[in-house]
Structure formats: C-alpha cells, structure tokens
Motif scaffolding. Structure first.
Motif, short mmCIF file in Angstrom:
data_model
loop_
_atom_site.label_atom_id
_atom_site.label_comp_id
_atom_site.label_asym_id
_atom_site.label_seq_id
_atom_site.Cartn_x
_atom_site.Cartn_y
_atom_site.Cartn_z
N ALA A 168 17.81 12.93 1.48
CA ALA A 168 17.52 14.30 1.90
C ALA A 168 16.47 14.96 1.02
CB ALA A 168 18.81 15.13 1.89
N ASN A 169 16.35 14.50 -0.23
CA ASN A 169 15.41 15.10 -1.18
C ASN A 169 14.03 14.44 -1.19
OD1 ASN A 169 17.13 17.10 -2.12
ND2 ASN A 169 18.00 15.80 -3.72
N LEU A 170 13.90 13.28 -0.56
CA LEU A 170 12.60 12.61 -0.53
C LEU A 170 11.65 13.37 0.41
CD1 LEU A 170 13.56 8.81 -0.44
CD2 LEU A 170 12.66 10.11 -2.38
N LYS A 171 10.34 13.20 0.15
CA LYS A 171 9.31 13.89 0.92
C LYS A 171 8.37 12.88 1.56
CE LYS A 171 9.40 17.83 -2.27
NZ LYS A 171 10.47 17.26 -3.12
N PHE A 172 7.48 13.36 2.43
CA PHE A 172 6.54 12.47 3.11
C PHE A 172 5.58 11.79 2.14
CE2 PHE A 172 4.42 16.58 2.98
CZ PHE A 172 3.11 16.25 2.63
N SER A 173 5.45 12.36 0.91
CA SER A 173 4.60 11.75 -0.11
C SER A 173 5.32 10.65 -0.88
CB SER A 173 4.10 12.81 -1.08
OG SER A 173 5.19 13.52 -1.65
N ASP A 174 6.61 10.42 -0.57
CA ASP A 174 7.40 9.37 -1.20
C ASP A 174 7.51 8.18 -0.24
OD1 ASP A 174 7.94 11.06 -3.44
OD2 ASP A 174 9.50 12.07 -2.26
N VAL A 187 9.62 10.53 5.85
CA VAL A 187 9.42 9.64 4.71
C VAL A 187 9.04 8.26 5.22
CG1 VAL A 187 10.47 8.62 2.65
CG2 VAL A 187 11.12 10.93 3.37
N PRO A 188 7.92 7.68 4.77
CA PRO A 188 7.58 6.31 5.19
C PRO A 188 8.73 5.35 4.88
CG PRO A 188 5.74 7.33 4.05
CD PRO A 188 6.91 8.26 3.88
N LEU A 189 9.16 4.60 5.88
CA LEU A 189 10.36 3.76 5.73
C LEU A 189 10.05 2.29 5.93
CD1 LEU A 189 13.40 3.31 5.47
CD2 LEU A 189 13.63 3.90 7.90
N ILE A 190 10.45 1.49 4.95
CA ILE A 190 10.36 0.03 5.01
C ILE A 190 11.79 -0.51 5.13
CG2 ILE A 190 9.71 -2.08 3.78
CD1 ILE A 190 7.64 -0.31 2.26
N THR A 191 12.03 -1.41 6.06
CA THR A 191 13.35 -2.02 6.17
C THR A 191 13.27 -3.51 5.85
OG1 THR A 191 13.03 -2.37 8.56
CG2 THR A 191 14.22 -0.38 7.87
N VAL A 192 14.33 -4.02 5.24
CA VAL A 192 14.47 -5.44 4.95
C VAL A 192 15.72 -5.91 5.66
CG1 VAL A 192 14.69 -7.22 3.18
CG2 VAL A 192 13.34 -5.16 2.71
N THR A 193 15.54 -6.60 6.79
CA THR A 193 16.66 -7.02 7.63
C THR A 193 16.43 -8.44 8.13
OG1 THR A 193 15.72 -6.36 9.77
CG2 THR A 193 16.83 -4.64 8.49
N LYS A 240 0.84 -1.22 0.00
CA LYS A 240 0.00 0.00 0.00
C LYS A 240 0.87 1.26 0.00
CE LYS A 240 -3.95 2.03 2.48
NZ LYS A 240 -3.38 3.35 2.83
N ILE A 241 1.88 1.28 0.84
CA ILE A 241 2.77 2.44 0.92
C ILE A 241 3.49 2.68 -0.39
CG2 ILE A 241 4.97 3.21 1.92
CD1 ILE A 241 3.98 2.24 4.60
N LEU A 242 4.00 1.61 -1.00
CA LEU A 242 4.70 1.74 -2.28
C LEU A 242 3.76 2.21 -3.37
CD1 LEU A 242 6.96 -1.46 -2.22
CD2 LEU A 242 7.59 0.89 -1.63
N GLY A 243 2.52 1.73 -3.34
CA GLY A 243 1.55 2.13 -4.35
C GLY A 243 1.18 3.60 -4.26
N GLU A 244 1.15 4.13 -3.05
CA GLU A 244 0.77 5.53 -2.85
C GLU A 244 1.93 6.50 -3.01
OE1 GLU A 244 -0.86 5.45 1.06
OE2 GLU A 244 -2.82 4.64 0.42
N ALA A 245 3.16 5.99 -3.02
CA ALA A 245 4.34 6.85 -3.08
C ALA A 245 4.53 7.46 -4.46
CB ALA A 245 5.59 6.04 -2.70
N ASN A 246 4.90 8.73 -4.48
CA ASN A 246 5.23 9.38 -5.75
C ASN A 246 6.55 8.82 -6.30
OD1 ASN A 246 2.96 11.04 -5.67
ND2 ASN A 246 4.04 12.66 -4.56
#
Length: 288
Positions: A175-181, A207-213, A127-133
């Motif tokens: 640094a250039n990403l926004k909350f809409s990304d 910025v919405p953050l997804i981690t893969v760890t 969902k987050i990836l789909g909504e991201a610019n």
C-alpha cells in the motif's frame, strides 16, 4: 530459441479438452509432429487448425511455423542418452534411489527453467529494478525464502528493498509503494490468494509488477507488467516445494547477475566493500 517441449509440459495442466490430446501427441511424437502441416496435425489429433494456432500463441510463439521451426531445432539437439526419472519417491526406494531422484529432479528443473527464460523480458525486468527507488519483495511459505534471498542479494548492492515476513506487513508495504518503485511477487502456482490480493493493491497504486511463477497464464501473471517463469519437477506432495524453490533461487541468481552486469565495475566495488571477512568475527576463544 524458445523450447517447445518444456512449454508444452508446463502448460499441459492448464490445457482444455481440445488441447490435451494435441499436447500429448506432440510430446510423445515430436519427430512426427514437425513433418505435419497445421491441417494434417489437426486431423491427426482430432482438433482444428485454429485450436493449434491459438495454442502456439498461448505458448509464446508467433504462429504454427514459428513453433515447428523451434521444435525441429530442438529435436536436432535432443540427446538419445537422456535419463528420465519420472516416478515419485516410493516407500521401497533405497537411499541411493532417493539421492538420484531428488538430484535429477533438481537438475531437470534448473535446465527447464533456463529454457523458459525470455531474454527480452529479463532485460525489461532488470531495467525496471534499476529505475526503481525501492523494490518490494513478496511471498509466503517457501516463496518467502526466495523473496528473502533476493532481498539479501540486493542489500549488498545498497539497493533499497523491503521484504517482510508476515502477511500484514507485506500488505502495508504494498500500500505504501509508489509508481516510482517496483514490486516482485514470488508464487510457484500463481494462484496463492494472498499474493493475488497484494497484486491488486499494487495495480491500484500503479506499481510496476514482476511475477515469478510457473509457466502459463494464471491469476498473478494476468496482473503483472512483466513475467519470469520457473519450472519444477516436484517430488512427494506439492507442499514439499523442493524443485520449485531451487528454480526460484536460480531465477534470482540470473536476475541479480544481469543487474550487476549493467554497471559491473561500480557494483563489483560495492560488493567487495561489504564482504564480512572471517577475521572480523570473534568469539571468546578468539578469531573464528
């Protein structure tokens, strides 16, 4: 249903002193553990009921009863014919041994990663990836290969993505990403200093953050909005990053396929439209 034994194995390296003996007992005696009450298990492992309950919650279970129910189900499904190749590559191994060990570890890493996938969390990530610019993808070393693989996949869907190879460019991107990304950081350990610093920048930018760890709480997951976990059965030294790389690529395939499924007809049409056929590639001798 959540897999207990995989979660215990993945968490064991982070366990404190009181938890280590408890984890070892459950891993070595899963059939006996399900027969014990929380107080009986505490007595058996020289811990306390509160320690056991805290461990259950750290592993993602609602409590002791939830974990035991999952373990009971898991015991019923376990195969008595499973083969365990638990040793590292040895200098005396034949080439056949090398083939068997590397292949087995890769298969086991994929199977364990499957058991670590939280469907609700996966749905949130899609969902987050789909909504991201724009999606920013980050990683160094072998994790950069995973980030690059995700970039190439989403590129075919015409989804705006950024994946830079050098760290300075990744810092500028963050640094250039926004909350809409949105951002995805790959780091098996979850402790890589440069990736933690990037996560701090992304947090500051909201910025919405997804981690893969790897599974468990670590410096990166503590900064993430959503977490996808991978398992690995590494050979040789950790820097070889063999099974962990395969696990990361598997998570990307799962994420990509789930993303495509949300708008299947349109994305399938998009994928078909940018297939580069062999007849389009030529050399001096003609068509390849």
């Amino acid at each position: 249903m959540k897999n207990v034994l995989v979660r215990l194995k993945e968490y064991s390296s982070q366990a404190n002193g009181a938890e280590k003996f408890l984890i070892r007992f459950i891993l070595e005696h899963p059939e006996d553990a399900v027969k014990l009450s929380v107080h009986a298990l505490a007595a058996q492992t020289y811990t306390s009921a509160s320690t056991i309950i805290r461990l259950c919650r750290k592993l993602g279970f609602e409590g002791y009863k939830d974990m035991i129910a999952c373990l009971n189900y898991e015991n019923a499904l376990r195969s008595s014919q499973g083969r365990d190749i638990s040793t590292e590559i040895d200098q005396r191994d034949s080439l056949k041994d090398v083939v068997d060990k590397v292949t087995y570890r890769s298969i086991q890493a994929l199977e364990d990663t499957r058991k670590l996938v939280d469907i609700d969390e996966l749905e949130n990530c899609v969902k987050i990836l789909g909504e991201a610019n724009t999606i920013g993808l980050f990683g160094i070393g072998s994790s950069l290969l995973a980030a690059r693989d995700m970039y190439l996949k989403f590129l075919r869907l015409n989804k705006s993505c950024i994946c830079n190879d050098d760290l300075h460019s990744q810092i500028v991107c963050a640094a250039n990403l926004k909350f809409s990304d949105a951002a995805v950081i790959f780091s098996y350990s979850g402790l890589t200093k440069e990736m933690v610093e990037l996560a701090d920048i992304l947090n500051q930018k909201e910025v919405p953050l997804i981690t893969v760890t790897r599974f468990g709480e670590n410096l990166l997951t503590s900064r993430a909005d959503h977490r996808l976990y991978v398992s690995a059965k590494e050979l040789l030294v950790r820097t070889a990053a063999t099974a962990s790389r395969i696990s990361q690529l598997n998570i990307i395939d799962i994420l990509f396929t789930a993303y495509v499924k949300n708008d299947y007809d349109n994305y399938l049409k998009q994928l078909k439209s940018n297939i580069i056929g062999k007849e389009q590639v030529t050399n001096k001798g003609g068509t390849l």
